[in-house]
Design a protein around this motif. Structure first.
Motif, PDB file in Angstrom:
ATOM      1  N   VAL A   1     -47.289 -49.255 -85.696  1.00  0.00           N
ATOM      2  CA  VAL A   1     -47.179 -49.763 -84.328  1.00  0.00           C
ATOM      3  C   VAL A   1     -48.556 -49.978 -83.719  1.00  0.00           C
ATOM      4  O   VAL A   1     -48.794 -50.940 -82.994  1.00  0.00           O
ATOM      5  CB  VAL A   1     -46.350 -48.804 -83.451  1.00  0.00           C
ATOM      6  CG1 VAL A   1     -46.327 -49.267 -82.000  1.00  0.00           C
ATOM      7  CG2 VAL A   1     -44.932 -48.682 -83.996  1.00  0.00           C
TER       8      VAL A   1
ATOM      9  N   THR B   1     -52.117 -47.738 -81.958  1.00  0.00           N
ATOM     10  CA  THR B   1     -52.331 -46.855 -80.814  1.00  0.00           C
ATOM     11  C   THR B   1     -53.677 -47.122 -80.155  1.00  0.00           C
ATOM     12  O   THR B   1     -54.569 -47.742 -80.733  1.00  0.00           O
ATOM     13  CB  THR B   1     -52.333 -45.365 -81.238  1.00  0.00           C
ATOM     14  OG1 THR B   1     -53.442 -45.121 -82.113  1.00  0.00           O
ATOM     15  CG2 THR B   1     -51.035 -44.968 -81.917  1.00  0.00           C
TER      16      THR B   1
ATOM     17  N   TYR C   1     -49.032 -45.313 -77.864  1.00  0.00           N
ATOM     18  CA  TYR C   1     -48.652 -46.410 -78.755  1.00  0.00           C
ATOM     19  C   TYR C   1     -48.799 -47.733 -78.012  1.00  0.00           C
ATOM     20  O   TYR C   1     -48.625 -47.805 -76.786  1.00  0.00           O
ATOM     21  CB  TYR C   1     -47.227 -46.200 -79.268  1.00  0.00           C
ATOM     22  CG  TYR C   1     -47.140 -45.140 -80.326  1.00  0.00           C
ATOM     23  CD1 TYR C   1     -47.494 -45.417 -81.643  1.00  0.00           C
ATOM     24  CD2 TYR C   1     -46.729 -43.846 -80.013  1.00  0.00           C
ATOM     25  CE1 TYR C   1     -47.449 -44.431 -82.619  1.00  0.00           C
ATOM     26  CE2 TYR C   1     -46.678 -42.857 -80.992  1.00  0.00           C
ATOM     27  CZ  TYR C   1     -47.039 -43.164 -82.288  1.00  0.00           C
ATOM     28  OH  TYR C   1     -47.001 -42.186 -83.255  1.00  0.00           O
ATOM     29  N   LEU C   2     -49.118 -48.771 -78.749  1.00  0.00           N
ATOM     30  CA  LEU C   2     -49.375 -50.071 -78.120  1.00  0.00           C
ATOM     31  C   LEU C   2     -48.133 -50.636 -77.443  1.00  0.00           C
ATOM     32  O   LEU C   2     -48.258 -51.474 -76.546  1.00  0.00           O
ATOM     33  CB  LEU C   2     -49.919 -51.054 -79.170  1.00  0.00           C
ATOM     34  CG  LEU C   2     -51.276 -50.669 -79.790  1.00  0.00           C
ATOM     35  CD1 LEU C   2     -51.738 -51.753 -80.754  1.00  0.00           C
ATOM     36  CD2 LEU C   2     -52.323 -50.405 -78.711  1.00  0.00           C
ATOM     37  N   ASN C   3     -46.948 -50.188 -77.853  1.00  0.00           N
ATOM     38  CA  ASN C   3     -45.730 -50.633 -77.176  1.00  0.00           C
ATOM     39  C   ASN C   3     -45.331 -49.699 -76.029  1.00  0.00           C
ATOM     40  O   ASN C   3     -44.228 -49.787 -75.503  1.00  0.00           O
ATOM     41  CB  ASN C   3     -44.572 -50.789 -78.169  1.00  0.00           C
ATOM     42  CG  ASN C   3     -44.215 -49.487 -78.881  1.00  0.00           C
ATOM     43  OD1 ASN C   3     -44.941 -48.501 -78.787  1.00  0.00           O
ATOM     44  ND2 ASN C   3     -43.115 -49.497 -79.603  1.00  0.00           N
ATOM     45  N   HIS C   4     -46.256 -48.802 -75.631  1.00  0.00           N
ATOM     46  CA  HIS C   4     -46.035 -47.901 -74.498  1.00  0.00           C
ATOM     47  C   HIS C   4     -47.000 -48.175 -73.346  1.00  0.00           C
ATOM     48  O   HIS C   4     -46.958 -47.462 -72.340  1.00  0.00           O
ATOM     49  CB  HIS C   4     -46.218 -46.433 -74.921  1.00  0.00           C
ATOM     50  CG  HIS C   4     -45.158 -45.920 -75.837  1.00  0.00           C
ATOM     51  ND1 HIS C   4     -45.223 -44.654 -76.406  1.00  0.00           N
ATOM     52  CD2 HIS C   4     -44.009 -46.474 -76.295  1.00  0.00           C
ATOM     53  CE1 HIS C   4     -44.166 -44.463 -77.174  1.00  0.00           C
ATOM     54  NE2 HIS C   4     -43.418 -45.544 -77.123  1.00  0.00           N
TER      55      HIS C   4
ATOM     56  N   ASP D   1     -47.435 -50.644 -71.084  1.00  0.00           N
ATOM     57  CA  ASP D   1     -46.866 -51.050 -69.798  1.00  0.00           C
ATOM     58  C   ASP D   1     -46.163 -49.884 -69.117  1.00  0.00           C
ATOM     59  O   ASP D   1     -46.255 -49.705 -67.896  1.00  0.00           O
ATOM     60  CB  ASP D   1     -45.890 -52.215 -69.981  1.00  0.00           C
ATOM     61  CG  ASP D   1     -46.602 -53.515 -70.341  1.00  0.00           C
ATOM     62  OD1 ASP D   1     -47.815 -53.613 -70.076  1.00  0.00           O
ATOM     63  OD2 ASP D   1     -45.937 -54.420 -70.874  1.00  0.00           O
TER      64      ASP D   1
ATOM     65  N   ALA E   1     -38.806 -45.865 -73.480  1.00  0.00           N
ATOM     66  CA  ALA E   1     -39.772 -46.319 -74.469  1.00  0.00           C
ATOM     67  C   ALA E   1     -39.244 -45.978 -75.857  1.00  0.00           C
ATOM     68  O   ALA E   1     -38.504 -44.998 -76.027  1.00  0.00           O
ATOM     69  CB  ALA E   1     -41.128 -45.673 -74.238  1.00  0.00           C
ATOM     70  N   GLU E   2     -39.634 -46.760 -76.849  1.00  0.00           N
ATOM     71  CA  GLU E   2     -39.179 -46.557 -78.216  1.00  0.00           C
ATOM     72  C   GLU E   2     -40.031 -45.487 -78.905  1.00  0.00           C
ATOM     73  O   GLU E   2     -41.258 -45.417 -78.713  1.00  0.00           O
ATOM     74  CB  GLU E   2     -39.268 -47.853 -79.014  1.00  0.00           C
ATOM     75  CG  GLU E   2     -38.292 -48.933 -78.559  1.00  0.00           C
ATOM     76  CD  GLU E   2     -36.839 -48.565 -78.821  1.00  0.00           C
ATOM     77  OE1 GLU E   2     -36.574 -47.934 -79.881  1.00  0.00           O
ATOM     78  OE2 GLU E   2     -35.992 -48.859 -77.973  1.00  0.00           O
TER      79      GLU E   2
END
Length: 298
Positions: free
Chosen positions: A28, A30, A243-246, A248, A294-295
């Protein structure tokens, strides 16, 4: 006095602004900082349950109680409506069988089929196994928690009051090596129990808030069993990351104003560390902002 939750929000801001962008084990990616410390005072009954988003504190304490059983299978967790460990055995099942089963269906099979749970619900020798049944080279099992309580009662000035889960010989068998890996304790001359928790790998958005709740609950239980009062929880992080998808979600949380931290207490005095239940914990005055979804990176 500045609200203690700002320690967490400031750390989140540091990771966002200064974190090293890296590809991690999950793929993912970070933003990561190395080395951090936060301190929370539990002596007045305050609980470090974050208020800038809802933290499901009962789930975190149920997880801690499960660790204390020495269990390593997710079936008891699912029976207690705790689903935070399902991702890892589910990923293994999908990989080994090729079946694209949904998480809901997988968990239902774990609940209904003991044989299936034995085969696919096992996490390997994770936290509880190491805490309660560490296997020595001589074949003898060591209960680190029982030993810790004995030391808290009999030799409170000791500098050896700790337990950990980083059993090198069994790391490869674990679904996930321990992140919150070392808990060290310190008793003050006036009978306060302090805890230092070292967490080698820190999912700052999802993991760390749970780990602080679990560690606080454990500190209350240990203090009660040893005839002490809760003192300070010192949290130390190694690789602290978002994590980069966290990102926002982190910004959304940082924009919120902390509210008063709740109070936590034990409603009874069980006879031993193995007798606590979730109903023994009372949390009052918890009025958080809404949850932030979040995932989990597996």
């Amino acid at each position: 006095m500045r609200h203690p939750e700002y320690q967490y929000l400031d750390l989140m801001e540091q990771v966002l602004e200064k974190g090293d962008k890296r590809v991690d084990r999950t793929g993912v990616g970070t933003r990561s900082l190395f080395g951090a410390m936060l301190r929370f005072d539990l002596s007045d009954g305050t609980a470090p349950i974050l208020t800038t988003k809802r933290v499901y504190w009962k789930t975190a304490i149920k997880e801690m109680l499960w660790f204390l059983t020495g269990g390593t299978n997710i079936q008891p967790l699912l029976r207690d409506n705790v689903r935070i460990w399902s991702d890892w055995p589910l990923a293994t099942y999908r990989s080994e069988t090729g079946e694209e089963i949904s998480q809901e269906d997988f968990e239902q099979r774990i609940l209904e089929d003991d044989a299936f749970a034995t085969r696919w619900g096992e996490l390997g020798p994770v936290y509880g196994k190491q805490w309660r049944r560490w296997m020595g080279a001589d074949g003898q099992e060591h209960d680190q928690i029982t030993g810790l309580i004995k030391s808290l009662r009999e030799t409170p000035a000791s500098r050896r009051m700790l337990f950990h889960g980083w059993n090198v010989a069994e790391l490869s068998e674990m679904a996930l090596p321990p992140c919150h890996m070392v808990y060290q304790y310190h008793v003050t001359s006036d009978g306060r129990l302090n805890c230092l928790l070292f967490q080698r790998s820190v999912d700052l958005l999802l993991g760390m808030p749970f780990n602080c709740v679990g560690a606080s609950a454990l500190q209350l239980m240990l203090a009660q069993q040893a005839g002490l009062r809760p003192g300070e929880l010192v949290w130390v992080g190694g690789d602290v990351h978002l994590y980069l998808n966290h990102l926002d979600q982190a910004r959304e949380q940082m924009a919120r104003e902390p509210r008063p931290l709740p109070q936590i207490s034990l409603t009874r005095h069980p006879e031993n560390i193995d007798s606590y239940k979730i109903s023994d914990f009372s949390v009052e005055g918890y009025d958080p902002h809404p949850p932030i979804a979040a995932e989990v990176a597996v």
